[in-house]
Scaffold this motif. Structure first.
Motif, PDB file in Angstrom:
ATOM      1  N   GLU A  36       0.819  -1.209   0.000  1.00 27.02           N
ATOM      2  CA  GLU A  36       0.000   0.000   0.000  1.00 27.02           C
ATOM      3  C   GLU A  36       0.860   1.270   0.000  1.00 27.02           C
ATOM      4  OE1 GLU A  36      -2.683   0.110   3.349  1.00 27.02           O
ATOM      5  OE2 GLU A  36      -3.756   1.847   2.568  1.00 27.02           O
ATOM      6  N   ILE A  37       0.313   2.359  -0.598  1.00 28.23           N
ATOM      7  CA  ILE A  37       0.956   3.666  -0.445  1.00 28.23           C
ATOM      8  C   ILE A  37       0.130   4.424   0.571  1.00 28.23           C
ATOM      9  CG2 ILE A  37       1.642   5.818  -1.572  1.00 28.23           C
ATOM     10  CD1 ILE A  37       1.783   4.259  -4.219  1.00 28.23           C
ATOM     11  N   PHE A  38       0.731   4.625   1.754  1.00 30.25           N
ATOM     12  CA  PHE A  38      -0.010   5.178   2.872  1.00 30.25           C
ATOM     13  C   PHE A  38       0.472   6.601   3.136  1.00 30.25           C
ATOM     14  CE2 PHE A  38      -0.911   5.698   7.434  1.00 30.25           C
ATOM     15  CZ  PHE A  38      -2.241   5.254   7.495  1.00 30.25           C
ATOM     16  N   GLY A  39      -0.406   7.569   2.959  1.00 32.60           N
ATOM     17  CA  GLY A  39      -0.028   8.970   3.171  1.00 32.60           C
ATOM     18  C   GLY A  39      -0.272   9.366   4.610  1.00 32.60           C
ATOM     19  N   PHE A  40       0.679  10.093   5.170  1.00 32.07           N
ATOM     20  CA  PHE A  40       0.613  10.456   6.576  1.00 32.07           C
ATOM     21  C   PHE A  40       0.664  11.980   6.612  1.00 32.07           C
ATOM     22  CE2 PHE A  40       2.214   9.741  11.049  1.00 32.07           C
ATOM     23  CZ  PHE A  40       1.185   8.890  11.417  1.00 32.07           C
TER      24      PHE A  40
ATOM     25  N   ILE B 152      15.654   2.351  -1.208  1.00 32.61           N
ATOM     26  CA  ILE B 152      15.039   1.050  -1.522  1.00 32.61           C
ATOM     27  C   ILE B 152      16.025   0.110  -2.213  1.00 32.61           C
ATOM     28  CG2 ILE B 152      12.670   1.918  -1.624  1.00 32.61           C
ATOM     29  CD1 ILE B 152      12.975   1.857  -4.738  1.00 32.61           C
ATOM     30  N   PHE B 153      17.319   0.501  -2.207  1.00 33.43           N
ATOM     31  CA  PHE B 153      18.343  -0.283  -2.908  1.00 33.43           C
ATOM     32  C   PHE B 153      18.462  -1.700  -2.359  1.00 33.43           C
ATOM     33  CE2 PHE B 153      22.754  -1.579  -3.757  1.00 33.43           C
ATOM     34  CZ  PHE B 153      22.816  -1.351  -5.122  1.00 33.43           C
ATOM     35  N   HIS B 154      18.324  -1.821  -1.042  1.00 38.07           N
ATOM     36  CA  HIS B 154      18.495  -3.144  -0.426  1.00 38.07           C
ATOM     37  C   HIS B 154      17.187  -3.938  -0.414  1.00 38.07           C
ATOM     38  CE1 HIS B 154      17.235  -0.377   2.719  1.00 38.07           C
ATOM     39  NE2 HIS B 154      16.768  -1.398   3.387  1.00 38.07           N
ATOM     40  N   GLU B 155      16.235  -3.520  -1.247  1.00 36.51           N
ATOM     41  CA  GLU B 155      14.964  -4.219  -1.431  1.00 36.51           C
ATOM     42  C   GLU B 155      14.231  -4.447  -0.118  1.00 36.51           C
ATOM     43  OE1 GLU B 155      16.576  -7.566  -3.564  1.00 36.51           O
ATOM     44  OE2 GLU B 155      16.112  -6.620  -5.478  1.00 36.51           O
ATOM     45  N   PRO B 156      13.891  -3.366   0.581  1.00 46.80           N
ATOM     46  CA  PRO B 156      13.186  -3.506   1.865  1.00 46.80           C
ATOM     47  C   PRO B 156      11.712  -3.870   1.654  1.00 46.80           C
ATOM     48  CG  PRO B 156      13.356  -1.188   1.300  1.00 46.80           C
ATOM     49  CD  PRO B 156      14.056  -1.940   0.194  1.00 46.80           C
ATOM     50  N   ASP B 157      11.053  -4.325   2.727  1.00 43.09           N
ATOM     51  CA  ASP B 157       9.612  -4.590   2.662  1.00 43.09           C
ATOM     52  C   ASP B 157       8.836  -3.284   2.692  1.00 43.09           C
ATOM     53  OD1 ASP B 157      10.326  -7.169   2.745  1.00 43.09           O
ATOM     54  OD2 ASP B 157       9.672  -7.550   4.815  1.00 43.09           O
ATOM     55  N   ILE B 158       9.370  -2.353   3.496  1.00 43.02           N
ATOM     56  CA  ILE B 158       8.653  -1.104   3.719  1.00 43.02           C
ATOM     57  C   ILE B 158       9.640   0.035   3.569  1.00 43.02           C
ATOM     58  CG2 ILE B 158       7.330   0.260   5.415  1.00 43.02           C
ATOM     59  CD1 ILE B 158       7.112  -2.633   6.880  1.00 43.02           C
ATOM     60  N   VAL B 159       9.209   1.141   2.953  1.00 41.35           N
ATOM     61  CA  VAL B 159      10.066   2.313   2.921  1.00 41.35           C
ATOM     62  C   VAL B 159       9.332   3.485   3.569  1.00 41.35           C
ATOM     63  CG1 VAL B 159       9.442   3.009   0.547  1.00 41.35           C
ATOM     64  CG2 VAL B 159      11.626   3.731   1.515  1.00 41.35           C
ATOM     65  N   PHE B 160      10.040   4.165   4.467  1.00 43.13           N
ATOM     66  CA  PHE B 160       9.487   5.338   5.152  1.00 43.13           C
ATOM     67  C   PHE B 160      10.062   6.590   4.494  1.00 43.13           C
ATOM     68  CE2 PHE B 160       9.158   1.982   8.255  1.00 43.13           C
ATOM     69  CZ  PHE B 160       7.937   2.228   8.870  1.00 43.13           C
ATOM     70  N   LEU B 161       9.201   7.475   4.045  1.00 36.45           N
ATOM     71  CA  LEU B 161       9.657   8.699   3.393  1.00 36.45           C
ATOM     72  C   LEU B 161       9.154   9.889   4.204  1.00 36.45           C
ATOM     73  CD1 LEU B 161       8.561   7.715  -0.240  1.00 36.45           C
ATOM     74  CD2 LEU B 161      10.786   7.305   0.809  1.00 36.45           C
ATOM     75  N   ASP B 162      10.085  10.676   4.720  1.00 33.55           N
ATOM     76  CA  ASP B 162       9.709  11.828   5.543  1.00 33.55           C
ATOM     77  C   ASP B 162       9.813  13.092   4.700  1.00 33.55           C
ATOM     78  OD1 ASP B 162       8.944  13.355   7.639  1.00 33.55           O
ATOM     79  OD2 ASP B 162      10.741  13.015   8.860  1.00 33.55           O
TER      80      ASP B 162
ATOM     81  N   TYR C 242       5.315   4.754  -7.286  1.00 30.16           N
ATOM     82  CA  TYR C 242       4.387   3.755  -7.846  1.00 30.16           C
ATOM     83  C   TYR C 242       5.127   2.502  -8.291  1.00 30.16           C
ATOM     84  CZ  TYR C 242       0.145   6.538  -7.724  1.00 30.16           C
ATOM     85  OH  TYR C 242      -0.944   7.221  -7.307  1.00 30.16           O
ATOM     86  N   GLU C 243       6.279   2.695  -8.936  1.00 34.12           N
ATOM     87  CA  GLU C 243       7.077   1.542  -9.370  1.00 34.12           C
ATOM     88  C   GLU C 243       7.475   0.683  -8.168  1.00 34.12           C
ATOM     89  OE1 GLU C 243      10.514   2.754 -11.639  1.00 34.12           O
ATOM     90  OE2 GLU C 243       9.235   3.996 -12.906  1.00 34.12           O
ATOM     91  N   ALA C 244       7.913   1.366  -7.082  1.00 32.94           N
ATOM     92  CA  ALA C 244       8.320   0.632  -5.880  1.00 32.94           C
ATOM     93  C   ALA C 244       7.131  -0.139  -5.319  1.00 32.94           C
ATOM     94  CB  ALA C 244       8.874   1.601  -4.845  1.00 32.94           C
ATOM     95  N   SER C 245       5.977   0.524  -5.314  1.00 35.33           N
ATOM     96  CA  SER C 245       4.771  -0.099  -4.783  1.00 35.33           C
ATOM     97  C   SER C 245       4.367  -1.311  -5.629  1.00 35.33           C
ATOM     98  CB  SER C 245       3.657   0.938  -4.737  1.00 35.33           C
ATOM     99  OG  SER C 245       2.416   0.318  -4.569  1.00 35.33           O
ATOM    100  N   ALA C 246       4.550  -1.168  -6.953  1.00 38.09           N
ATOM    101  CA  ALA C 246       4.207  -2.272  -7.856  1.00 38.09           C
ATOM    102  C   ALA C 246       5.105  -3.474  -7.587  1.00 38.09           C
ATOM    103  CB  ALA C 246       4.343  -1.818  -9.309  1.00 38.09           C
ATOM    104  N   LYS C 247       6.330  -3.225  -7.112  1.00 41.03           N
ATOM    105  CA  LYS C 247       7.251  -4.323  -6.776  1.00 41.03           C
ATOM    106  C   LYS C 247       6.910  -4.956  -5.429  1.00 41.03           C
ATOM    107  CE  LYS C 247      11.353  -2.237  -8.535  1.00 41.03           C
ATOM    108  NZ  LYS C 247      12.667  -1.792  -8.077  1.00 41.03           N
ATOM    109  N   GLY C 248       5.890  -4.396  -4.770  1.00 41.60           N
ATOM    110  CA  GLY C 248       5.454  -4.983  -3.499  1.00 41.60           C
ATOM    111  C   GLY C 248       5.981  -4.263  -2.285  1.00 41.60           C
ATOM    112  N   ILE C 249       6.694  -3.144  -2.485  1.00 40.77           N
ATOM    113  CA  ILE C 249       7.215  -2.401  -1.344  1.00 40.77           C
ATOM    114  C   ILE C 249       6.107  -1.516  -0.780  1.00 40.77           C
ATOM    115  CG2 ILE C 249       8.900  -0.664  -0.593  1.00 40.77           C
ATOM    116  CD1 ILE C 249      10.784  -1.647  -2.768  1.00 40.77           C
TER     117      ILE C 249
END
Lengths: 369, 248
Positions: free
Chosen positions: B33-37, B152-162, B181-188
């Motif tokens: 999911e892309i979750f906006g905070f 996201i280089f190390h292929e994490p499950d979740i990425v936090f963007l501040d 979107y590309e990252a999200s499509a890869k399942g991140i």
């Protein structure tokens, strides 16, 4: 290991890219040794002096030639009356005046005694003292050579001085250990503190704390490049002091280097501790300079003898790591003693290392607030 | 806890002395999911994010990230997440390649992996020629895109963007969101804080924080309906006006 290597590689990029800082770090010890060795020396040479020769005989002439020939005095001003002495001093033209009494040669020959007066400008007491000592030594030496060769005087007391370990009283014996302490402290403490705080300032520290890197690994990786730089500095200072200043290493070289590395580690852990407590590079720099550098200069015994300080100051001097290191370097390098003579200092430095490092690691925040 | 949640928070609270920065927030973020905070300055979004990343210990409540507890499994969480901070987080005195190599290295990726991925990444960002350029010399937009790629280089499950797009021009922002979107499509899973309300529209779901509490949480279209606003701007303003504190 992979993480550690990546980190250290990055640290070297930082250091090597910043050419100016690198130049300062490696050039500073060289410049300090040269400045202390040739400019800031407390040896007094080539002092202007004056002679009031009331005798004007062969012996007085010889004595004057003898003084002129020494490296300590030059450019004699001839004086003709006592009043001239005061004038010459007031003009600032001379530092010392030598007054030879009338009938100098006769008195010496017949009475076996004559008095030479040495008048020095004691507005600078140290210089005056030194010059009077030099002049007395020359006069003693002179009478020894001129008269005692063939005449044996029944009662003659000669005060003989011997300067142990440093017969020529070279200032370099004193400051080389001091410069080593100062340089190592500056490079290790200040630079380590700054490099960590810089990461806090730029925000890269956060990224590192979010990553799986162990805090201990961050701390160690930060310190390793500066340890290497310090070893280069130790070697360059030793080479300079041996080959340029001609201060030999009397003791075991490996013991000296080993003790230097121990002191480097103490300085590094102090740097880490400072970085844990400061949030800007300026703060880190100020704490390093005022909290570390000043006490080192004041309390290590390199500029001011600790023995002459009031008791409370002497007690304070014990918490300055450089004081212990300074003693070690002097003992090993100048006196040539072995580990047995410095185990106490080594123990103190080791204890300081564990204390500061422990504090630094404890204070290094894994979580930012 | 259901395994298909990337992040869960239950009554998560952070207090600094008397001040409650984050007040019992609860939410779930699904995988991919892309979750906006969202929230005004001082609403507590950065504090909340820092607790999830392990930069800050919660005062109360529970939370899991990638299925691990934030109190106990901090070290395991760290291996599974990527993080891009408000401050620019690459080394300016290192080249593009050196930065990538460093971050790959601290996540323990092999030299081969780093080499292959670097080539691919530079090509993808159209930065092939700049591989050996110091990051300092790159324009801000490229730096931000590079920073995201590194996060996201190390292929994490979740990425936090501040607040990843602060100070970036609209075209680059658009490109940046394409990368998200590309990252999200890869399942991140992407957890992003932002000030830009048009960006909120790009998110699958949005939460809006006011004074340390989550006041609204739903998809952008549902929120607009609920607050009968034409855009996310309208939704946000209605909620933000209720705020009592201004800075925190």
């Amino acid at each position: 290991m992979k993480q550690f290597r990546s980190f250290i590689r990055k640290e070297f990029y930082h250091i090597l890219r910043d050419r100016r800082t690198l130049f300062i770090l490696l050039g500073m010890p060289v410049i300090q040794i040269i400045i202390f060795g040739f400019a800031l020396t407390n040896e007094v040479t080539n002092s202007k002096y004056a002679v009031l020769d009331n005798a004007k005989d062969i012996v007085s002439q010889k004595l004057i030639q003898r003084i002129e020939a020494s490296q300590y005095f030059e450019g004699a001003t001839r004086l003709y009356s006592y009043d001239d002495i005061a004038k010459a001093f007031r003009k600032g033209a001379i530092k010392i005046a030598i007054v030879i009494p009338p009938h100098f040669a006769e008195d010496l020959g017949q009475l076996h005694t004559a008095q030479v007066q040495l008048v020095a400008d004691a507005s600078d007491p140290n210089v005056a003292n030194t010059l009077v000592n030099y002049a007395s030594a020359i006069i003693n030496d002179f009478q020894q050579n001129e008269f005692n060769k063939d005449q044996q005087l029944p009662y003659r007391i000669l005060a003989e001085q011997r300067m142990l370990y440093n017969p020529q009283l070279k200032g370099a014996y004193n400051f080389v250990p001091g410069v080593m302490a100062m340089v190592l402290l500056l490079v290790c403490t200040m630079m380590t503190a700054i490099t960590i705080v810089k990461e806090k300032e730029t925000g890269t520290m956060e990224i590192m704390l979010v990553s799986p890197l162990q805090p201990l690994l961050i701390v160690v990786a930060k310190a390793v490049p500066y340890l290497l730089l310090s070893i280069i500095n130790i070697i360059s200072i030793l080479l300079l002091s041996v080959y340029v200043l001609e201060v030999p290493v009397q003791g075991n070289l490996f013991l000296l280097i080993g003790e230097s590395i121990l002191f480097t580690l103490v300085s590094l852990s102090l740097g880490l501790l400072i970085s844990a407590g400061s949030n800007s590079q300026q703060t880190a720099m100020f704490i390093s300079l005022i909290g570390m550098f000043l006490p080192t200069v004041m309390f290590s015994g390199f500029m001011f003898p600790v023995e002459n300080m009031p008791k409370p100051m002497q007690v304070i001097s014990n918490i300055v790591p450089a004081k212990w290191y300074y003693t070690v370097v002097k003992s090993v390098m100048i006196k040539g003693v072995g580990f047995k003579a410095i185990w106490k200092e080594t123990l103190v430095l080791t204890a300081m290392l564990f204390f500061f490092l422990g504090m630094a690691i404890r204070n290094f925040k894994i979580r930012l607030a | 806890m259901q395994p298909d949640y990337a992040i869960t928070a239950k009554d998560l609270t952070k207090r600094f002395g008397d001040f409650t920065a984050v007040d019992k927030i609860s939410f779930e973020v699904s995988r991919g999911e892309i979750f906006g905070f969202l929230g005004a300055n001082g609403a507590g979004k950065t504090t909340a994010m820092r607790m999830l990343c392990g930069l800050s210990l919660p005062s109360a409540g529970t939370a899991t990230v990638a299925g691990f507890d934030v109190y106990r499994d901090n070290e395991r969480i760290k291996k599974r997440i990527g993080y891009m901070s408000q401050k620019f987080s690459l080394y300016e005195d290192l080249t593009v390649k050196e930065n990538i190599r460093f971050y790959g290295g601290i996540y323990g990726r092999s030299d081969l992996f780093i080499k292959e991925q670097t080539g691919y990444l530079l090509q993808h960002l159209r930065l092939e020629k700049e591989g050996n350029t110091l990051v300092r010399a790159l324009p801000l937009g490229w730096k931000q895109k590079l920073a995201f790629s590194v996060a996201i280089f190390h292929e994490p499950d979740i990425v936090f963007l501040d607040e990843p797009t602060g100070g970036v021009d609209p075209v680059t922002r658009r490109e940046f969101w394409n990368m998200i979107y590309e990252a999200s499509a890869k399942g991140i899973t992407v957890f992003v804080t932002t000030h830009y309300l048009d960006e909120a529209e790009y998110c699958n779901r949005v939460s809006i924080m006011v004074d340390g509490k989550i006041e609204a949480l739903d998809s952008p279209s549902a929120l607009k309906q609920q607050f009968s606003a034409a855009s996310m701007d309208g939704v946000f303003l209605q909620l933000a006006r209720k705020a009592k504190r201004t800075e925190g």
